[in-house]
Scaffold this active site. Structure first.
Site, PDB file in Angstrom:
ATOM      1  N   ASP A   9       0.748  -1.244  -0.122  1.00  0.00           N
ATOM      2  CA  ASP A   9      -0.149   0.009   0.192  1.00  0.00           C
ATOM      3  C   ASP A   9       0.907   1.381   0.029  1.00  0.00           C
ATOM      4  O   ASP A   9       0.536   2.322   0.669  1.00  0.00           O
ATOM      5  CB  ASP A   9      -0.924  -0.050   1.060  1.00  0.00           C
ATOM      6  N   LYS A 110      -6.961  -4.998  -3.851  1.00  0.00           N
ATOM      7  CA  LYS A 110      -7.733  -5.737  -2.698  1.00  0.00           C
ATOM      8  C   LYS A 110      -8.811  -4.583  -2.183  1.00  0.00           C
ATOM      9  O   LYS A 110      -8.526  -3.470  -2.408  1.00  0.00           O
ATOM     10  CB  LYS A 110      -6.759  -6.046  -1.533  1.00  0.00           C
ATOM     11  N   CYS A 152      -2.247  -2.678   7.226  1.00  0.00           N
ATOM     12  CA  CYS A 152      -2.038  -3.785   6.152  1.00  0.00           C
ATOM     13  C   CYS A 152      -0.618  -4.489   6.361  1.00  0.00           C
ATOM     14  O   CYS A 152      -0.697  -5.669   5.815  1.00  0.00           O
ATOM     15  CB  CYS A 152      -2.183  -2.622   4.971  1.00  0.00           C
TER      16      CYS A 152
HETATM   17  C1  VGL Z   1      -4.870   0.585   5.286  1.00  0.00           C
HETATM   18  C2  VGL Z   1      -6.416   1.591   6.601  1.00  0.00           C
HETATM   19  C3  VGL Z   1      -7.394   1.555   5.738  1.00  0.00           C
HETATM   20  C4  VGL Z   1      -3.608   0.194   5.307  1.00  0.00           C
HETATM   21  C5  VGL Z   1      -5.839   0.570   4.503  1.00  0.00           C
HETATM   22  O1  VGL Z   1      -3.036   0.113   4.149  1.00  0.00           O
HETATM   23  O2  VGL Z   1      -2.748  -0.023   6.306  1.00  0.00           O
HETATM   24  N1  VGL Z   1      -5.250   1.263   6.798  1.00  0.00           N
HETATM   25  N2  VGL Z   1      -7.093   0.895   4.806  1.00  0.00           N
END
Ligand code: VGL
Ligand code: ZN
Length: 197
Positions: A9, A110, A152
């Protein structure tokens, strides 16, 4: 051991100033880019990481994962809308990957219709789940970096351990939403069997 790098991410919305900006994200991405540049400069990138995976939070309609009154634990401001600029990779990371041969790169998305913290809940463009893809490429170990340590990155590293991969957390290449939780996550990952490097 055949190792894949999992860059979790590394998206604009998780970068400082983004919809869900995480302090320290830019610094973490720079260290990943430096690591890649150094390995490439020394001609050992492909041996070290025959495969590099990027994951992207890619929300279409993720239900209560998005909220107008987020608690920053289970609900969040609108972020990483599929196809939006904020869902793109940070240019520090995309630039670092530009010279990697395309067959050595895998892009995982995802979370289209529900929260999906782990990259192992994601799939490539043809729908193949991450674990299947890694097994298919003969990967036995993963190095994990990216955002966010306490969400994540945590979920991805724990799933990687459960799926039987040797897991290392590149601890200077991650950043946490909540630094306290980031620290306890590192302890949790260590206890789960990940190597913290
Ligand atoms: C994430 C919060 C919401 C992450 C993803 O990538 O850690 N955190 N969605
Ligand atoms: Zn999300």
């Amino acid at each position: 051991m055949v190792t894949a790098l999992l860059i979790v991410d590394a998206q604009l919305d998780f970068t400082e100033g983004g919809a869900l900006g995480v302090d320290g994200a830019t610094a973490a991405f720079r260290r990943t880019a430096e690591m890649l540049a150094q390995a490439q400069g020394e001609g050992r990138l492909l041996q070290e990481y025959p495969l590099i995976v990027t994951t992207q939070d890619w929300h279409v309609d993720p239900g209560s994962h998005w909220s107008e009154h987020p608690d920053y634990l289970a609900s969040w401001p609108v972020h990483c809308r599929a196809g939006s600029p904020g869902a793109e990779l940070n240019p520090i990371i995309s630039a670092a990957l530009r010279t990697v041969p395309p067959e050595r790169l895998v892009r995982i998305t995802k979370g289209e219709h529900e929260a999906a913290y782990s990259g192992f809940e994601g799939h490539d463009a043809s729908g193949t789940p991450l674990a299947e893809l890694l097994h298919g490429r003969g990967i036995t170990a993963v190095d994990v970096c990216g955002i966010a340590t306490d969400h994540c990155v945590r979920a991805t590293a724990l799933d990687a351990v459960s799926a039987g991969f040797s897991v290392r957390l590149l601890s200077d290449q991650v950043a946490a939403v909540d630094p306290g939780r980031g620290q306890s996550t590192i302890q949790e990952l260590r206890e789960a069997g990940a190597l913290i490097v």
